[in-house]
Design a protein around this motif. Structure first.
Motif, mmCIF file in Angstrom:
data_model
loop_
_atom_site.group_PDB
_atom_site.id
_atom_site.type_symbol
_atom_site.label_atom_id
_atom_site.label_comp_id
_atom_site.label_asym_id
_atom_site.label_seq_id
_atom_site.Cartn_x
_atom_site.Cartn_y
_atom_site.Cartn_z
ATOM 1 N N LEU A 325 58.682 29.419 -31.862
ATOM 2 C CA LEU A 325 58.226 28.031 -31.874
ATOM 3 C C LEU A 325 57.518 27.660 -30.573
ATOM 4 C CD1 LEU A 325 61.257 26.247 -33.589
ATOM 5 C CD2 LEU A 325 59.027 26.789 -34.582
ATOM 6 N N ILE A 326 57.977 28.196 -29.462
ATOM 7 C CA ILE A 326 57.319 27.921 -28.183
ATOM 8 C C ILE A 326 55.908 28.502 -28.185
ATOM 9 C CG2 ILE A 326 57.345 28.512 -25.726
ATOM 10 C CD1 ILE A 326 60.360 28.208 -25.783
ATOM 11 N N MET A 327 55.755 29.708 -28.701
ATOM 12 C CA MET A 327 54.426 30.306 -28.787
ATOM 13 C C MET A 327 53.536 29.493 -29.734
ATOM 14 S SD MET A 327 54.319 33.103 -26.862
ATOM 15 C CE MET A 327 53.202 34.319 -27.543
ATOM 16 N N TYR A 328 54.111 29.009 -30.832
ATOM 17 C CA TYR A 328 53.356 28.130 -31.739
ATOM 18 C C TYR A 328 52.859 26.889 -31.002
ATOM 19 C CZ TYR A 328 55.012 30.604 -35.964
ATOM 20 O OH TYR A 328 55.257 31.521 -36.937
ATOM 21 N N PHE A 329 53.745 26.285 -30.235
ATOM 22 C CA PHE A 329 53.414 25.035 -29.546
ATOM 23 C C PHE A 329 52.234 25.223 -28.604
ATOM 24 C CE2 PHE A 329 53.888 22.461 -25.693
ATOM 25 C CZ PHE A 329 53.836 21.178 -26.230
ATOM 26 N N TRP A 330 52.288 26.258 -27.769
ATOM 27 C CA TRP A 330 51.225 26.458 -26.796
ATOM 28 C C TRP A 330 49.928 26.855 -27.469
ATOM 29 C CZ3 TRP A 330 51.377 24.664 -22.093
ATOM 30 C CH2 TRP A 330 52.625 24.454 -21.480
ATOM 31 N N ALA A 331 49.997 27.648 -28.533
ATOM 32 C CA ALA A 331 48.774 28.008 -29.255
ATOM 33 C C ALA A 331 48.128 26.775 -29.875
ATOM 34 C CB ALA A 331 49.097 29.042 -30.338
ATOM 35 N N ALA A 332 48.935 25.906 -30.494
ATOM 36 C CA ALA A 332 48.395 24.695 -31.101
ATOM 37 C C ALA A 332 47.850 23.747 -30.039
ATOM 38 C CB ALA A 332 49.472 23.998 -31.928
ATOM 39 N N LEU A 333 48.518 23.661 -28.907
ATOM 40 C CA LEU A 333 48.077 22.758 -27.846
ATOM 41 C C LEU A 333 46.697 23.161 -27.331
ATOM 42 C CD1 LEU A 333 48.872 20.392 -25.996
ATOM 43 C CD2 LEU A 333 49.849 22.066 -24.419
ATOM 44 N N ILE A 334 46.492 24.454 -27.107
ATOM 45 C CA ILE A 334 45.206 24.912 -26.577
ATOM 46 C C ILE A 334 44.110 24.811 -27.639
ATOM 47 C CG2 ILE A 334 43.992 26.898 -25.612
ATOM 48 C CD1 ILE A 334 46.671 27.830 -24.457
ATOM 49 N N SER A 342 36.112 18.050 -28.391
ATOM 50 C CA SER A 342 34.754 18.055 -28.923
ATOM 51 C C SER A 342 34.530 16.952 -29.948
ATOM 52 C CB SER A 342 34.446 19.411 -29.578
ATOM 53 O OG SER A 342 35.239 19.593 -30.740
ATOM 54 N N VAL A 343 35.608 16.325 -30.415
ATOM 55 C CA VAL A 343 35.488 15.294 -31.443
ATOM 56 C C VAL A 343 35.431 13.900 -30.843
ATOM 57 C CG1 VAL A 343 36.647 14.202 -33.399
ATOM 58 C CG2 VAL A 343 36.546 16.698 -33.234
ATOM 59 N N THR A 344 36.358 13.605 -29.932
ATOM 60 C CA THR A 344 36.465 12.249 -29.403
ATOM 61 C C THR A 344 35.495 12.026 -28.250
ATOM 62 O OG1 THR A 344 37.986 10.654 -28.412
ATOM 63 C CG2 THR A 344 38.302 12.958 -27.819
ATOM 64 N N ASN A 345 35.136 10.778 -28.057
ATOM 65 C CA ASN A 345 34.260 10.408 -26.950
ATOM 66 C C ASN A 345 35.027 10.020 -25.693
ATOM 67 O OD1 ASN A 345 31.874 10.766 -28.442
ATOM 68 N ND2 ASN A 345 32.066 8.726 -29.352
ATOM 69 N N THR A 346 36.345 9.945 -25.793
ATOM 70 C CA THR A 346 37.180 9.588 -24.647
ATOM 71 C C THR A 346 37.887 10.844 -24.157
ATOM 72 O OG1 THR A 346 38.954 8.981 -26.176
ATOM 73 C CG2 THR A 346 37.488 7.223 -25.431
ATOM 74 N N GLY A 347 37.173 11.638 -23.388
ATOM 75 C CA GLY A 347 37.747 12.883 -22.893
ATOM 76 C C GLY A 347 38.942 12.675 -22.002
ATOM 77 N N ALA A 353 46.696 13.243 -22.617
ATOM 78 C CA ALA A 353 47.625 13.636 -23.677
ATOM 79 C C ALA A 353 48.002 15.106 -23.564
ATOM 80 C CB ALA A 353 46.998 13.350 -25.044
ATOM 81 N N LEU A 354 47.030 15.946 -23.265
ATOM 82 C CA LEU A 354 47.316 17.370 -23.111
ATOM 83 C C LEU A 354 48.214 17.620 -21.904
ATOM 84 C CD1 LEU A 354 43.836 18.983 -23.895
ATOM 85 C CD2 LEU A 354 45.840 18.841 -25.371
ATOM 86 N N ALA A 355 47.991 16.863 -20.834
ATOM 87 C CA ALA A 355 48.833 17.020 -19.646
ATOM 88 C C ALA A 355 50.284 16.634 -19.949
ATOM 89 C CB ALA A 355 48.288 16.173 -18.500
ATOM 90 N N GLY A 356 50.476 15.553 -20.696
ATOM 91 C CA GLY A 356 51.831 15.162 -21.075
ATOM 92 C C GLY A 356 52.506 16.194 -21.959
ATOM 93 N N LEU A 357 51.765 16.720 -22.920
ATOM 94 C CA LEU A 357 52.339 17.749 -23.796
ATOM 95 C C LEU A 357 52.633 19.029 -23.029
ATOM 96 C CD1 LEU A 357 50.138 17.235 -26.985
ATOM 97 C CD2 LEU A 357 52.538 16.608 -26.672
ATOM 98 N N CYS A 358 51.782 19.349 -22.055
ATOM 99 C CA CYS A 358 52.059 20.528 -21.216
ATOM 100 C C CYS A 358 53.363 20.358 -20.447
ATOM 101 C CB CYS A 358 50.905 20.770 -20.248
ATOM 102 S SG CYS A 358 49.418 21.459 -21.007
#
Length: 446
Positions: A325-334, A342-347, A353-358
């Motif tokens: 599950l940990i490997m799943y989490f990091w793969a999905a996060l990246i 690439s989708v949102t205009n608010t980088g 959000a990525l920093a919090g999940l990290c």
């Protein structure tokens, strides 16, 4: 979207239904190698799960060929035929390796042949988009080298992470899901028809993984083997190659109205092969670390060991399921983080959000290193390792202190008698022991 979902569900259903018969066939065929020192499973488990996956692949493409919109891809493009050719070669090579074993260099040569066949049939990088410059055309030789390298790297990266139950299938499924969202957005949102094959290949790949995962989760009833892992890596590479170098940024500029927005929308394709590499960032990192580690130790880069990322998670103290599950989490996060950027205009929002999940991921990753003892009032509600039991600890310490004298006073016969049942001890008491008889006889002679 409905046609893609139909292909996905058919592929998953066929793969799922074929896996049980394939497992029985693998047992009868003797494709159950003994447990090796680097393995984490305890009992011999049948391989050849790639046979069921290949059946799901053929079923999914067959259904797609009969649909109204997806059927046009088989007429307008040769990518699907090239995919079947390369996947078939890779699958046969994997089946031979699962049953009899194939030398590492022979396997590498087979992977290059499968990639070369697909390049010869048209799956190759045509151009590389560069920010501020536009598409930079590459020669056929350069395109062939880039395409073959990408296939070989992806195949071995997926093969390297196939060390825990459900790990490879789950991570490839996550990668294919991220790539499906990105390529579908280019095809449907911007009307780029060249992205349609990548959408189809990603949907089929997701179905193959989802259909096989129920049989492969811990404790696994069957392994995909090299026949499955190498084929999954090849399909992920084909999905990347079929879209890289074929998307014209000017088409997206016409939709967005500005080149800045186009660069933002095409972040994964402006840097060559960035998206396919990010979706397998962990397997790729594991592959590079393994090559450096083994080469530094004077061993072959293909020599197996027990120092992969998933092995290290087990050494830290995580359970088998939690490590997966940990490997799943990091793969999905990246992977999904790259797509979201690439989708949102608010980088900035995506980065925060990525920093919090990290941070959350790091806390979960390091949890086994910290084992604070919970207060007595809540010890009944926490896992056993967080409970402090001084009475038990004192009893163990006392037993350890008295152990030398006790061991000197108690002989082997007494320890053996202590292990007998109550009836056996009673019978032994009535009959006596050989030591007693010998002792009495010695006293009479004395």
């Amino acid at each position: 979207m409905r046609e893609y979902l139909l292909v996905l569900f058919v592929t998953a259903a066929v793969t799922y239904l074929l896996t049980s018969p394939v497992r029985k066939f693998a047992i009868l065929a003797g494709a159950m190698p003994p447990v090796r020192a680097r393995d984490v499973h305890r009992e011999p488990t049948p391989r050849l799960g790639g046979i069921a996956m290949f059946g799901g692949l053929c079923a999914g493409l067959l259904v797609a060929a009969q649909l109204t919109h997806l059927g046009r891809l088989f007429i307008q493009s040769e990518d699907t035929k090239a995919l079947l050719s390369g996947a078939g070669i890779m699958w046969i090579l994997g089946v031979l390796d699962d049953k009899w074993g194939v030398d590492a260099l022979v396997k590498l040569g087979g992977q290059m042949i499968a990639a070369g066949v697909m390049v010869w049939q048209g799956i190759t990088v045509i151009s590389i988009p560069v920010p501020g410059v536009g598409p930079v055309a590459v020669t056929p030789t350069q395109g062939m080298i880039i395409s073959v390298t990408l296939v070989v790297v992806m195949v071995n990266a997926v093969n390297f992470i196939d060390g825990l139950d459900g790990l490879a299938a789950g991570m490839v499924c996550i990668a294919a899901g991220a790539f499906f969202l990105y390529s579908y957005r280019l095809w449907y949102g911007y009307g780029i028809n060249d992205a349609a094959p990548a959408v189809l290949f990603s949907a089929v790949l997701i179905g193959m993984c989802l259909g096989f995962l129920p049989h492969n989760l811990h404790p696994a009833r069957i392994f995909m083997g090299d026949s499955g892992s190498m084929m999954l890596g090849l399909m992920l590479a084909v999905a990347a190659i079929s879209i890289t170098g074929r998307v014209d940024p000017d088409l997206v500029t016409d939709q967005t109205g500005s080149q800045t927005a186009t660069v933002h929308a095409l972040v994964p394709t402006y840097i060559p092969l960035l998206l396919p590499l990010t979706v397998i960032a962990l397997p790729l990192a594991d592959l590079l670390l393994a090559v450096v580690r083994r080469t530094w130790a004077g061993k072959s880069p293909f020599a197996a060991d027990k120092q992969h990322l998933h092995h290290r998670l087990l050494e830290v103290g995580h359970s088998h399921s939690r490590a997966v599950l940990i490997m799943y989490f990091w793969a999905a996060l990246i992977a999904f983080g790259t797509v979201a950027f690439s989708v949102t205009n608010t980088g900035r929002t995506v980065v925060l959000a990525l920093a919090g999940l990290c941070l959350v991921g790091l806390v979960v990753l390091l949890m086994p290193r910290f084992r604070p003892h919970a207060p007595r009032a809540v010890q009944a509600f926490v896992p056993p390792r967080y409970r402090k039991e001084p009475e038990a600890a004192g009893a163990v310490a006392g037993a350890a202190a008295e152990a030398p004298e006790h061991r000197s006073a108690v002989g082997p016969a007494a320890r053996a008698a202590a292990e007998l049942s109550a009836d056996d001890q009673e019978l032994l008491g009535r009959l006596g022991t050989g030591a007693t008889a010998v002792g009495s006889h010695a006293e009479r002679n004395g």
